[in-house]
Every structure is written in structure tokens, then in C-alpha cells.
Design a protein around this motif. Structure first.
Motif, short mmCIF file in Angstrom:
data_model
loop_
_atom_site.label_atom_id
_atom_site.label_comp_id
_atom_site.label_asym_id
_atom_site.label_seq_id
_atom_site.Cartn_x
_atom_site.Cartn_y
_atom_site.Cartn_z
N ILE A 198 -4.06 9.04 -14.43
CA ILE A 198 -3.82 10.31 -15.11
C ILE A 198 -4.05 11.40 -14.07
O ILE A 198 -5.04 11.39 -13.34
CB ILE A 198 -4.73 10.48 -16.36
N TYR A 199 -3.07 12.30 -13.94
CA TYR A 199 -3.17 13.41 -13.00
C TYR A 199 -3.10 14.72 -13.76
O TYR A 199 -2.32 14.85 -14.71
CB TYR A 199 -2.02 13.38 -11.99
N GLY A 200 -3.90 15.68 -13.33
CA GLY A 200 -3.87 16.99 -13.96
C GLY A 200 -2.70 17.82 -13.47
O GLY A 200 -1.93 17.40 -12.60
N ILE A 219 -8.13 12.82 0.28
CA ILE A 219 -7.17 12.07 1.11
C ILE A 219 -7.51 10.58 1.02
O ILE A 219 -8.66 10.18 1.26
CB ILE A 219 -7.22 12.55 2.57
N HIS A 220 -6.52 9.79 0.67
CA HIS A 220 -6.79 8.36 0.45
C HIS A 220 -5.51 7.55 0.54
O HIS A 220 -4.41 8.09 0.65
CB HIS A 220 -7.41 8.16 -0.94
N LYS A 221 -5.71 6.27 0.41
CA LYS A 221 -4.60 5.33 0.37
C LYS A 221 -5.02 4.24 -0.61
O LYS A 221 -6.19 3.85 -0.63
CB LYS A 221 -4.41 4.82 1.80
N TYR A 276 0.86 -1.20 0.00
CA TYR A 276 0.00 0.00 0.00
C TYR A 276 0.89 1.24 0.00
O TYR A 276 2.02 1.19 0.49
CB TYR A 276 -0.86 0.05 1.26
N ASP A 277 0.36 2.35 -0.51
CA ASP A 277 1.08 3.60 -0.31
C ASP A 277 0.63 4.20 1.02
O ASP A 277 -0.36 3.75 1.61
CB ASP A 277 0.90 4.56 -1.51
N PRO A 278 1.37 5.20 1.53
CA PRO A 278 0.90 5.82 2.78
C PRO A 278 -0.36 6.65 2.51
O PRO A 278 -0.62 6.99 1.34
CB PRO A 278 2.08 6.74 3.17
N ILE A 279 -1.12 6.97 3.54
CA ILE A 279 -2.28 7.86 3.35
C ILE A 279 -1.73 9.20 2.86
O ILE A 279 -0.76 9.73 3.43
CB ILE A 279 -3.04 8.06 4.68
N HIS A 280 -2.32 9.73 1.80
CA HIS A 280 -1.78 10.96 1.21
C HIS A 280 -2.87 11.76 0.52
O HIS A 280 -3.98 11.25 0.28
CB HIS A 280 -0.67 10.61 0.20
N ASP A 281 -2.52 13.00 0.18
CA ASP A 281 -3.41 13.80 -0.67
C ASP A 281 -2.73 14.04 -2.00
O ASP A 281 -1.65 13.49 -2.25
CB ASP A 281 -3.80 15.12 0.03
N HIS A 282 -3.35 14.82 -2.85
CA HIS A 282 -2.78 15.15 -4.16
C HIS A 282 -2.86 16.65 -4.39
O HIS A 282 -3.66 17.33 -3.77
CB HIS A 282 -3.54 14.43 -5.28
N ASN A 283 -2.06 17.12 -5.34
CA ASN A 283 -2.10 18.55 -5.70
C ASN A 283 -3.02 18.80 -6.88
O ASN A 283 -3.13 19.95 -7.33
CB ASN A 283 -0.69 19.03 -6.06
FE LIG Z 1 -3.02 8.77 -4.63
#
Ligand SMILES: [Fe+2]
Length: 219
Positions: free
Chosen positions: A174-176, A158-160, A97-104
Motif C-alpha cells: 500500500i502506497y500513500g 532507498i531500497h531494493k 529483484y527490482d532496481p535500487i530505487h526510492d519512492h514518492n
Molecule cells: Fe520499492
């Protein structure tokens, strides 16, 4: 050989369509809706991913492994020349899993193979204490191959994500373009309620260089 000439023509063709679809849009909701329509075709193109992975192992030219990414499991498939979006592949080993995180930025994500788990969180603090955040889990979903889910920037996303199964997952995202004025994303520790910055390797090295330079200057 120019790096762009190593990108499979199919990826360029998919990304040209994404660029066209995203070009005139002004809201994240519209961008997400367009990509929820367009991304599944790529997610179902297993032959293309077979060839990309096979050629990566045999020739090591694409995706460019010299490009340092935020996560070890991340591969850059395409970056739009006008910074409209980037297309990335993630490979999840069983149980990772990745750590709990947000995105820009906004993002649309889905697996090519495997059953991807997404756990979403909501902040229940008022954000007044720098470096702290209290989170509650809001839902968890399993995303099936060819299906998508989306993320919104900052506290709205916020997710994981990760792999609860015994099979490897290939995920595409895909990220903006970044919409937050910061050079990192935030990680969240659910046990301590502490938040911490997660930097891209390039930024991390620049920070280290700045620390070293100010140390040199002070001598
Ligand atoms: Fe993510």
C-alpha cells in the motif's frame, strides 16, 4: 460493466477500512503504524488471493491488465478515489529483484506467500551533483509471509526488494499519495553512482509525444 464492479467485495471492504484508518492522520509515521496493524489481515487471506489469481487467469477482468504499471510484475488492486492510497500486488519469480530505487510516498509492504528480501541503502553524498548518488547498504531483511516492512519517501527510503528463493512470491503493497513534486521515482546504479529517472509508462509516452511535437513544430 463499470471497472469498480469487478473489484472483489473483500478488497473494497479492506480498502474502506484502510481509508477510514488513514483519513485523519497527518504524519507518515502514523500512517505507517496504522497500516502495519491493518495490512497483515489481508496478507494472511490466502483464499482471496487464490480466487483473484484464478479469476485473473480464467477471465482476465481483475486486476485490470490494461493499466500500464511502472514494473512488469505489478498489478493494481485498488486506487482510492480521493488519492489517499493505492493497493498493489507484485509477483516475484525466483531470483528476480527490482532496481535500487526510492519512492514518492510512504508505503507498507509484505508477502502473502514467500520470503521477500529487502535491502536498504543510505546516501553518503551531499546531493549536490545532479544525477549522482553514493550509497551504502545499511541492512538486509527477510520479510516472512504476513509480516510487513515500510518505506519512507525519497532519500529516507532507498531500497531494493526481490526474491532470493526458488519459490514464487506474492507481495502486496500500500502506497500513500505522492509527496514529492516530480513525475518519476529515482533508480540508483551502485557501480557507477549514477541516478536515473524511472517513469510510469503513461508519463514515458507523454514525454515521447512532447519530443515529437517539438520536432514537428520546429520544421
Ligand atoms: Fe520499492
Amino acid at each position: 460493466m463499470k471497472p469498480s464492479s469487478r473489484i472483489p467485495p473483500e478488497i473494497i471492504s479492506y480498502c474502506d477500512r484502510y481509508a477510514e484508518g488513514l483519513a485523519e492522520l497527518t504524519t507518515n509515521r502514523e500512517r505507517i503504524d496504522v497500516m502495519k496493524d491493518l495490512l497483515p489481515e489481508l496478507l494472511r487471506d490466502k483464499q482471496l488471493f487464490h480466487r483473484i489469481l484464478h479469476d485473473l487467469i480464467e477471465r482476465g477482468e481483475y486486476p485490470d491488465l490494461r493499466y500500464a504499471t511502472m514494473f512488469d510484475s505489478e498489478y493494481i488492486l485498488y486506487t482510492h478515489p480521493g488519492h489517499l492510497f493505492s493497493l498493489r500486488m507484485f509477483i516475484w519469480k525466483p531470483g528476480t529483484y527490482d532496481p535500487i530505487h526510492d519512492h514518492n510516498s510512504w508505503g507498507v509492504i509484505g508477502p502473502v506467500i514467500g520470503h521477500l528480501e529487502v535491502i536498504n541503502y543510505r546516501r553518503i553524498d551531499n546531493g549536490s551533483q545532479e544525477g549522482h548518488a553514493r550509497l551504502v547498504e545499511t541492512n538486509r531483511q527477510t520479510i516472512q509471509p504476513g509480516d510487513t516492512y515500510f518505506v519512507l519517501p525519497l532519500n529516507d527510503g532507498i531500497h531494493k526488494t526481490g526474491n532470493p528463493t526458488a519459490e514464487t512470491i506474492i507481495q502486496v503493497s500500500i502506497y500513500g499519495e505522492g509527496q514529492a513534486k516530480r513525475d518519476h521515482i529515482n533508480g540508483f546504479n551502485l557501480e557507477t553512482n549514477i541516478t536515473y529517472p524511472i517513469f510510469a509508462p503513461k508519463i514515458k509516452k507523454k514525454h515521447l509525444a512532447m519530443m515529437a511535437l517539438s520536432c514537428l513544430d520546429s520544421q
